[in-house]
Design a protein around this motif. Sequence first.
Motif, PDB file in Angstrom:
ATOM      1  N   ILE A  70     -10.069  -0.970  -2.217  1.00  0.00           N
ATOM      2  CA  ILE A  70      -9.048   0.034  -2.526  1.00  0.00           C
ATOM      3  C   ILE A  70      -8.996   1.075  -1.409  1.00  0.00           C
ATOM      4  CG2 ILE A  70      -9.300  -0.286  -5.012  1.00  0.00           C
ATOM      5  CD1 ILE A  70     -10.854   2.352  -5.093  1.00  0.00           C
ATOM      6  N   TRP A  71      -7.864   1.769  -1.322  1.00  0.00           N
ATOM      7  CA  TRP A  71      -7.664   2.790  -0.289  1.00  0.00           C
ATOM      8  C   TRP A  71      -8.263   4.123  -0.715  1.00  0.00           C
ATOM      9  CZ3 TRP A  71      -6.381   0.618   4.016  1.00  0.00           C
ATOM     10  CH2 TRP A  71      -5.544  -0.504   4.010  1.00  0.00           C
ATOM     11  N   TYR A  72      -8.858   4.815   0.248  1.00  0.00           N
ATOM     12  CA  TYR A  72      -9.327   6.187   0.046  1.00  0.00           C
ATOM     13  C   TYR A  72      -8.530   7.058   1.010  1.00  0.00           C
ATOM     14  CZ  TYR A  72     -12.465  10.252   0.535  1.00  0.00           C
ATOM     15  OH  TYR A  72     -12.992  11.522   0.606  1.00  0.00           O
ATOM     16  N   ASP A  98       0.249   8.728   2.181  1.00  0.00           N
ATOM     17  CA  ASP A  98      -0.234   9.991   1.629  1.00  0.00           C
ATOM     18  C   ASP A  98      -1.120   9.734   0.417  1.00  0.00           C
ATOM     19  OD1 ASP A  98       1.329   9.588  -0.620  1.00  0.00           O
ATOM     20  OD2 ASP A  98       3.005  10.746   0.185  1.00  0.00           O
ATOM     21  N   LYS A  99      -1.492  10.813  -0.260  1.00  0.00           N
ATOM     22  CA  LYS A  99      -2.492  10.705  -1.318  1.00  0.00           C
ATOM     23  C   LYS A  99      -2.016   9.887  -2.519  1.00  0.00           C
ATOM     24  CE  LYS A  99      -3.659  15.047  -1.845  1.00  0.00           C
ATOM     25  NZ  LYS A  99      -4.423  16.210  -2.370  1.00  0.00           N
ATOM     26  N   SER A 100      -0.727   9.595  -2.589  1.00  0.00           N
ATOM     27  CA  SER A 100      -0.260   8.765  -3.705  1.00  0.00           C
ATOM     28  C   SER A 100      -0.862   7.364  -3.618  1.00  0.00           C
ATOM     29  CB  SER A 100       1.270   8.689  -3.706  1.00  0.00           C
ATOM     30  OG  SER A 100       1.731   7.961  -2.580  1.00  0.00           O
ATOM     31  N   LEU A 101      -1.388   6.999  -2.440  1.00  0.00           N
ATOM     32  CA  LEU A 101      -2.005   5.680  -2.276  1.00  0.00           C
ATOM     33  C   LEU A 101      -3.507   5.714  -2.557  1.00  0.00           C
ATOM     34  CD1 LEU A 101      -0.106   4.596   0.933  1.00  0.00           C
ATOM     35  CD2 LEU A 101       0.033   3.466  -1.274  1.00  0.00           C
ATOM     36  N   ASN A 102      -4.046   6.917  -2.759  1.00  0.00           N
ATOM     37  CA  ASN A 102      -5.486   7.014  -3.006  1.00  0.00           C
ATOM     38  C   ASN A 102      -5.880   6.195  -4.234  1.00  0.00           C
ATOM     39  OD1 ASN A 102      -8.148   8.127  -2.560  1.00  0.00           O
ATOM     40  ND2 ASN A 102      -7.791   9.281  -4.433  1.00  0.00           N
ATOM     41  N   ALA A 103      -6.953   5.412  -4.083  1.00  0.00           N
ATOM     42  CA  ALA A 103      -7.520   4.589  -5.160  1.00  0.00           C
ATOM     43  C   ALA A 103      -6.643   3.403  -5.546  1.00  0.00           C
ATOM     44  CB  ALA A 103      -7.847   5.420  -6.406  1.00  0.00           C
ATOM     45  N   ARG A 104      -5.556   3.156  -4.774  1.00  0.00           N
ATOM     46  CA  ARG A 104      -4.731   1.976  -5.029  1.00  0.00           C
ATOM     47  C   ARG A 104      -5.330   0.772  -4.294  1.00  0.00           C
ATOM     48  NH1 ARG A 104       0.613   2.980  -5.781  1.00  0.00           N
ATOM     49  NH2 ARG A 104       0.700   0.815  -6.423  1.00  0.00           N
ATOM     50  N   LEU A 118      -6.657   7.597   6.434  1.00  0.00           N
ATOM     51  CA  LEU A 118      -6.598   6.337   5.701  1.00  0.00           C
ATOM     52  C   LEU A 118      -7.920   5.588   5.822  1.00  0.00           C
ATOM     53  CD1 LEU A 118      -5.029   4.156   4.144  1.00  0.00           C
ATOM     54  CD2 LEU A 118      -4.265   3.279   6.362  1.00  0.00           C
ATOM     55  N   ASN A 119      -8.563   5.361   4.694  1.00  0.00           N
ATOM     56  CA  ASN A 119      -9.856   4.651   4.649  1.00  0.00           C
ATOM     57  C   ASN A 119      -9.778   3.486   3.671  1.00  0.00           C
ATOM     58  OD1 ASN A 119     -12.157   6.968   5.637  1.00  0.00           O
ATOM     59  ND2 ASN A 119     -10.238   7.761   4.872  1.00  0.00           N
ATOM     60  N   MET A 120     -10.571   2.452   3.959  1.00  0.00           N
ATOM     61  CA  MET A 120     -10.714   1.332   3.038  1.00  0.00           C
ATOM     62  C   MET A 120     -12.103   1.385   2.416  1.00  0.00           C
ATOM     63  SD  MET A 120      -9.971  -1.391   1.481  1.00  0.00           S
ATOM     64  CE  MET A 120      -8.303  -1.610   2.104  1.00  0.00           C
ATOM     65  N   VAL A 121     -12.176   1.421   1.092  1.00  0.00           N
ATOM     66  CA  VAL A 121     -13.463   1.441   0.411  1.00  0.00           C
ATOM     67  C   VAL A 121     -14.126   0.071   0.532  1.00  0.00           C
ATOM     68  CG1 VAL A 121     -14.614   1.748  -1.835  1.00  0.00           C
ATOM     69  CG2 VAL A 121     -12.677   3.217  -1.183  1.00  0.00           C
ATOM     70  N   THR A 122     -15.452   0.069   0.754  1.00  0.00           N
ATOM     71  CA  THR A 122     -16.199  -1.186   0.883  1.00  0.00           C
ATOM     72  C   THR A 122     -17.407  -1.173  -0.052  1.00  0.00           C
ATOM     73  OG1 THR A 122     -17.666  -0.371   2.601  1.00  0.00           O
ATOM     74  CG2 THR A 122     -15.576  -1.331   3.313  1.00  0.00           C
ATOM     75  N   THR A 166       1.087  -2.866  -3.722  1.00  0.00           N
ATOM     76  CA  THR A 166       0.884  -1.450  -3.392  1.00  0.00           C
ATOM     77  C   THR A 166       1.805  -1.017  -2.252  1.00  0.00           C
ATOM     78  OG1 THR A 166      -1.430  -1.629  -4.048  1.00  0.00           O
ATOM     79  CG2 THR A 166      -0.859   0.258  -2.678  1.00  0.00           C
ATOM     80  N   GLY A 167       2.177  -1.994  -1.400  1.00  0.00           N
ATOM     81  CA  GLY A 167       2.990  -1.664  -0.237  1.00  0.00           C
ATOM     82  C   GLY A 167       2.160  -1.361   0.990  1.00  0.00           C
ATOM     83  N   LEU A 168       0.841  -1.504   0.864  1.00  0.00           N
ATOM     84  CA  LEU A 168      -0.058  -1.280   2.005  1.00  0.00           C
ATOM     85  C   LEU A 168      -1.252  -2.205   1.848  1.00  0.00           C
ATOM     86  CD1 LEU A 168      -0.683   0.517   4.524  1.00  0.00           C
ATOM     87  CD2 LEU A 168      -2.000   1.978   2.986  1.00  0.00           C
ATOM     88  N   TRP A 169      -1.445  -3.052   2.853  1.00  0.00           N
ATOM     89  CA  TRP A 169      -2.549  -4.009   2.745  1.00  0.00           C
ATOM     90  C   TRP A 169      -2.990  -4.464   4.133  1.00  0.00           C
ATOM     91  CZ3 TRP A 169       2.571  -5.205   1.804  1.00  0.00           C
ATOM     92  CH2 TRP A 169       3.127  -6.268   2.522  1.00  0.00           C
TER      93      TRP A 169
END
Length: 172
Positions: free
Chosen positions: A72-74, A119-125, A85-89, A131-134
């Motif tokens: 998920i995105w952080y 932006d933050k609307s993608l946080n935890a997605r 923009l971070n990717m959780v691992t 999601t529109g981001l991958w």
Amino acid sequence: MSVLSQHFFERPVLTVAPELLGKHLVREFPDGTTIKLQITEVEAYDGEKDLACHASKGRTARTQTMYESGGIWYVYLVYGMYHMLNMVTGDADYPAAVLIRGAGELNGPGKLTKHLKVDKSLNARASATSTGLWIEESGVVVPEHHIIRTPRIGVDYAGEWAAKPYRFMLAS
DNA sequence: GGAGTGATGACA
DNA sequence: GTCATCACTCCA
């Protein structure tokens, strides 16, 4: 090319980070336009013991995202202006993430998120087409000698952790 | 070299 | 509630 599975990200952050180099970061907007960029620069943030990692302060409303399992995105705001923009691992309850600092011709994490309208609307997605981001496979195999390791940027406050070579770049 | 910008965490 | 700090970028 295939979208990287959650499985890919549920591994140690220092394993995932260099493997992201050369892969494609894809942004799809509601109107259907897409932007596809090759990832060129990342940094690893590894657990509560890492003084440069936000989670070194423990579990908070902001860092909760990093405690989820990988894939998920952080996303957070720094200096009142720029989203990172971070990717959780890794597994759940182990806070770690990869900061995407550069992709395509874009150098700098703030410019990257501005260009991709992250932006933050993608946080935890999740990283997924829905999601529109991958992130997806690029078919590019990056030989090990094309990867440059350096200390991370902007974390001088982190004592000995500031010196760890947790930044990975594609050689140009 | 220095300013801008606002969320966040520490402390009271 | 206040205050200092910040995983950055741009302009001088």
